[in-house]
Design a protein around this motif. Structure first.
Motif, mmCIF file in Angstrom:
data_model
loop_
_atom_site.group_PDB
_atom_site.id
_atom_site.type_symbol
_atom_site.label_atom_id
_atom_site.label_comp_id
_atom_site.label_asym_id
_atom_site.label_seq_id
_atom_site.Cartn_x
_atom_site.Cartn_y
_atom_site.Cartn_z
ATOM 1 N N UNK A 52 10.132 1.761 2.436
ATOM 2 C CA UNK A 52 9.947 2.740 1.460
ATOM 3 C C UNK A 52 10.808 2.597 0.329
ATOM 4 N N UNK A 53 11.699 1.358 0.429
ATOM 5 C CA UNK A 53 12.262 0.905 -0.837
ATOM 6 C C UNK A 53 11.537 0.132 -1.686
ATOM 7 N N UNK A 54 10.341 -0.366 -1.249
ATOM 8 C CA UNK A 54 9.488 -1.049 -2.036
ATOM 9 C C UNK A 54 8.227 -0.454 -2.794
ATOM 10 N N UNK A 55 8.649 -0.533 -4.118
ATOM 11 C CA UNK A 55 7.675 0.486 -4.744
ATOM 12 C C UNK A 55 6.352 -0.290 -4.888
ATOM 13 N N UNK A 56 6.311 -1.617 -4.890
ATOM 14 C CA UNK A 56 5.009 -2.300 -4.989
ATOM 15 C C UNK A 56 4.300 -2.275 -3.882
ATOM 16 N N UNK A 57 4.963 -2.279 -2.571
ATOM 17 C CA UNK A 57 4.517 -2.223 -1.200
ATOM 18 C C UNK A 57 3.861 -0.597 -1.225
ATOM 19 N N UNK A 58 4.540 0.384 -1.616
ATOM 20 C CA UNK A 58 4.102 1.646 -1.703
ATOM 21 C C UNK A 58 2.761 1.822 -2.395
ATOM 22 N N UNK A 59 2.722 1.198 -3.491
ATOM 23 C CA UNK A 59 1.398 1.275 -4.450
ATOM 24 C C UNK A 59 0.339 0.665 -3.638
ATOM 25 N N UNK A 60 0.568 -0.474 -2.964
ATOM 26 C CA UNK A 60 -0.498 -1.155 -2.230
ATOM 27 C C UNK A 60 -0.872 -0.198 -0.946
ATOM 28 N N UNK A 61 0.043 0.285 -0.349
ATOM 29 C CA UNK A 61 -0.287 1.221 0.548
ATOM 30 C C UNK A 61 -1.312 2.438 0.154
ATOM 31 N N UNK A 62 -1.070 2.966 -0.764
ATOM 32 C CA UNK A 62 -1.819 4.496 -1.423
ATOM 33 C C UNK A 62 -2.899 3.889 -2.134
ATOM 34 N N UNK A 63 -3.140 2.811 -2.520
ATOM 35 C CA UNK A 63 -4.087 2.558 -3.410
ATOM 36 C C UNK A 63 -5.513 2.551 -2.857
ATOM 37 N N UNK A 64 -6.331 3.673 -3.402
ATOM 38 C CA UNK A 64 -7.581 3.837 -2.854
ATOM 39 C C UNK A 64 -7.557 4.922 -1.939
ATOM 40 N N UNK A 65 -6.292 5.299 -1.178
ATOM 41 C CA UNK A 65 -6.402 6.058 -0.110
ATOM 42 C C UNK A 65 -6.864 7.338 -0.300
ATOM 43 N N UNK A 66 -7.435 8.124 0.812
ATOM 44 C CA UNK A 66 -7.744 9.573 0.598
ATOM 45 C C UNK A 66 -6.625 10.712 0.866
ATOM 46 N N UNK A 67 -5.520 9.853 1.814
ATOM 47 C CA UNK A 67 -4.752 10.907 2.422
ATOM 48 C C UNK A 67 -3.508 9.948 2.624
ATOM 49 N N UNK A 68 -2.236 10.625 2.808
ATOM 50 C CA UNK A 68 -1.023 9.932 3.205
ATOM 51 C C UNK A 68 -0.458 10.762 4.319
ATOM 52 N N UNK A 69 -0.165 9.988 5.466
ATOM 53 C CA UNK A 69 0.727 10.595 6.618
ATOM 54 C C UNK A 69 2.051 9.944 6.540
ATOM 55 N N UNK A 70 2.990 10.644 6.223
ATOM 56 C CA UNK A 70 4.457 10.211 6.141
ATOM 57 C C UNK A 70 5.203 10.570 7.424
ATOM 58 N N UNK A 71 5.535 9.461 8.302
ATOM 59 C CA UNK A 71 5.855 9.691 9.601
ATOM 60 C C UNK A 71 7.220 9.020 9.712
ATOM 61 N N UNK A 72 7.519 7.981 8.734
ATOM 62 C CA UNK A 72 8.623 7.169 8.888
ATOM 63 C C UNK A 72 9.725 7.902 8.401
ATOM 64 N N UNK A 73 11.117 7.665 8.899
ATOM 65 C CA UNK A 73 12.199 8.116 8.566
ATOM 66 C C UNK A 73 13.541 7.604 9.548
ATOM 67 N N UNK A 74 14.610 7.796 9.121
ATOM 68 C CA UNK A 74 15.805 7.378 9.974
ATOM 69 C C UNK A 74 16.385 8.562 10.744
#
Length: 323
Positions: A52-74
């Motif tokens: 979640x601290x990697x902005x480039x990875x987050x951009x790749x994750x959501x690119x073209x996605x219809x929806x996001x499900x955010x389950x990750x947490x500390x």
């Protein structure tokens, strides 16, 4: 071809069940993982390496996605700021990426602990994560889900409690008069899948639908019925686990690795009201605790996480719960 759903936390307990549920419904999944080689996800799940601290990875994750499900947490951390770095700042970063990518739906999985942010750093950080999504509710078409205690096959977090309910004397770190909601992990996964298209925008506290939640006497009765013998509850005075937690924190600091036992968690355990408020997303056929308990204990025993039953207790889980 179905549209992509981006998911964080897919390698966690609830995340794995959610991924299984979504794949069974025909969805395409793209998961954010730290190490794909260790993720052990189904081959059908596309992976993006990062956190979640990697902005480039987050951009790749959501690119073209219809929806996001955010389950990750500390769930655990050595310092208060470490909770906030993941649960607030990580959520904020993912929300920014999703809004930039014009994702049409954002499903944020919080915790019922966020209702009482004064109790612990974890609870406060989960509330802060909710606030980050609330500030962008319309832009993200977001829904926030607050589950209560989640249990089920494969969960190590509730294993100690489930184990106590199978013993002749159940040692309980909590208040005798406390009431709380519960939810089986399979039901949570189904509710998350529902939230992709249902529930509108806003905050939903979810549970297995039992009005007024559960009390310890009901859980003890379930354990007794399953075991075929009485289970006697023994409630620990709060100073006992609080002292244990203090020493556990010292040991965690020495090792440099956080543990599940800390003073914040004890404060949460001794809070009297963890009943989910009605009116949120609900299933027509939720799993009641008696059935979920039997399934979970049986899984634990088969996996070797709990001892097998003695020869004098040979009934199956289904026969126990039918009484």
């Amino acid at each position: 071809m179905s549209e992509i759903i981006a998911i964080t936390g897919a390698t966690g307990f609830a995340g794995r069940h959610t991924a299984t549920e979504l794949l069974a419904r025909g969805h395409r999944l793209r998961a954010l993982v730290r190490d794909p080689a260790k993720a052990d996800l189904p081959e059908a799940v596309e992976t993006v390496t990062g956190d979640l601290a990697d902005a480039a990875a987050l951009a790749r994750l959501v690119d073209g996605a219809e929806a996001v499900i955010h389950l990750a947490g500390a769930l655990t951390a050595l310092k208060r700021e470490a909770y906030f770095r993941v649960n607030e700042q990580g959520t904020q970063a993912l929300a920014t990426a999703a809004e930039t990518a014009k994702v049409r739906r954002f499903v944020h999985i919080s915790s019922l602990a966020a209702r009482e942010p004064q109790l612990s750093a974890y609870a406060a950080s989960k509330r802060a994560g909710e606030d980050a999504i609330t500030a962008r509710m319309a832009a993200l078409n977001a829904i926030i889900i607050r589950p209560p205690a989640v249990y089920g096959p494969g969960d190590r977090g509730t294993l100690p409690l489930i184990a106590e309910l199978t013993r002749p004397v159940a040692v309980i770190p909590g208040r005798r008069e406390a009431r709380f909601s519960l939810i089986h992990v399979h039901d949570l996964a189904r509710l998350i899948a529902m939230a992709l298209t249902e529930g509108g925008q806003g905050l939903h506290e979810v549970s297995d639908g039992k009005p007024g939640g559960y009390g310890w006497p009901e859980l003890v009765e379930t354990g007794s019925a399953f075991s075929g013998r009485p289970v006697i509850p023994m409630f620990l005075p709060r100073p006992v686990p609080a002292t244990v937690a203090w020493f556990a924190e010292l040991w965690a600091w020495r090792k440099g690795k956080p543990g599940m036992v800390n003073r914040g968690k004890i404060a949460e355990l001794y809070h009297a009201d963890w009943v989910a408020r009605p009116g949120g997303l609900a299933l027509p056929d939720p799993i009641p605790f008696a059935a979920g308990f039997a399934e979970t204990v049986t899984w634990y025993r088969n996996a070797g996480w709990l001892p097998q039953v003695h020869s004098t207790d040979t009934r199956t889980a289904s026969s126990r719960t039918s009484q």
